[in-house]
Design an enzyme around this catalytic site. Structure first.
Site, PDB file in Angstrom:
ATOM      1  CG  ASP A 105      -1.722  -1.009   1.268  1.00 16.10           C
ATOM      2  OD1 ASP A 105      -2.141  -1.738   0.275  1.00 16.10           O
ATOM      3  OD2 ASP A 105      -2.142  -1.616   2.360  1.00 16.10           O
TER       4      ASP A 105
HETATM    5  N1  URA Z   1      -0.937  -6.024   3.858  1.00 17.92           N
HETATM    6  C1  URA Z   1      -1.845  -4.819   3.838  1.00 17.92           C
HETATM    7  O1  URA Z   1      -2.674  -4.442   4.512  1.00 17.92           O
HETATM    8  N2  URA Z   1      -0.911  -3.629   3.210  1.00 17.92           N
HETATM    9  C2  URA Z   1       0.090  -3.976   2.605  1.00 17.92           C
HETATM   10  O2  URA Z   1       0.748  -2.930   1.890  1.00 17.92           O
HETATM   11  C3  URA Z   1       0.748  -5.367   2.649  1.00 17.92           C
HETATM   12  C4  URA Z   1      -0.231  -6.242   3.164  1.00 17.92           C
END
Ligand code: URA
Length: 253
Positions: A105
């Site tokens: 993310d």
């Molecule tokens: N899980 C998440 O919620 N975000 C990420 O970036 C990676 C794994």
């Protein structure tokens, strides 16, 4: 045999941009079989010759692998109209054909592999391979033991199927039982200090959308900070700061 223009060979090897390469050639910094070559349009099978830049041999590698410590604020994509991308962070690298293996993310930090090896990426991301991904997590409140067990045991996050089993460990527990983990890349000193139940490590073998955040959200916790520490055989090296990257050998799966 691939006969190409010298300029293209140098560009594919990541020596520089087309205009930089023209300058390098003009200044006699490129040799072919020991002889200075200033003509970028010369066509040869350069893979069969000895091409040097500033005296250093150049090879056109088919596949390249970069390990990036992704900073917050950039997106796991090759191009984006609004934000910086992880590929754009590879300054001085010929990024043609490179892409991130999976997504973190925008507000997640940590280990991200960037490559042009589609087969390897496919194998690392394949749900059948169950490649382990370990994350360091900060929560808005201490994680209760009952919730830690719920998250480990196939928690339902509203998808068609519940999650596969996970491993969740309190960061302060690791700190008190594992000698020398801090500073090894698994845990930074900052992370070690954030313990007291709000800091945990989670290891999952899937890669669902926002998976870690949703696993904790299903038990009423908000993830306030998330960092990927490892993926399969790859670990974030100690001292590789957010935004920094290193070139690595082909990872083992
Ligand atoms: N899980 C998440 O919620 N975000 C990420 O970036 C990676 C794994």
């Amino acid at each position: 045999m691939a006969v190409v223009r010298l300029e293209k060979y140098l560009a594919d090897a990541g020596i520089g941009t087309r205009s930089q390469i023209k300058e390098y050639l003009k200044h006699g910094r490129v040799t072919v079989d020991g002889v200075k070559c200033t003509d970028g349009s010369r066509r040869e099978d350069y893979a069969a010759l000895s091409v040097c830049f500033d005296g250093n041999p150049i090879t056109c590698e088919a596949f390249v692998y970069y390990l990036l410590n992704k900073p917050q604020g950039c997106v796991s994509a090759t191009k984006d109209a609004l934000s910086d991308t992880v590929v754009e962070l590879l300054k001085g690298v010929n990024t043609k054909g490179l892409f991130p293996v999976g997504r973190l993310d925008k507000d997640t930090e940590g280990l991200l592999l960037i490559t042009n090896d589609g087969q390897l990426a496919h194998r690392l991301l394949s749900p059948k391979k169950h490649v382990e991904k370990m994350y360091y997590v900060n929560l808005d409140k201490p994680l209760a033991e009952a919730d830690r067990l719920r998250i480990e045991d196939c928690i339902d996050i509203g998808d068609e199927k519940p999650c596969l089993p996970a491993k969740v460990v309190y960061a302060d527990y690791i700190m008190s039982t594992t000698c020398g983990v801090a500073g090894s890349g698994v845990m930074s000193t900052d992370e070690a200090g954030a313990g007291h139940g709000t800091a945990v490590y989670i290891t999952i073998t899937e890669g669902r959308y926002h998976q870690v955040k949703r696993m904790f959200a299903a038990c009423g916790y908000e993830v306030t900070y998330l960092k990927r520490i490892s993926m399969g055989s790859l670990s974030l090296p100690a001292g590789l700061n957010p935004g920094e990257f290193i070139k690595i050998e082909k990872p083992k799966i």
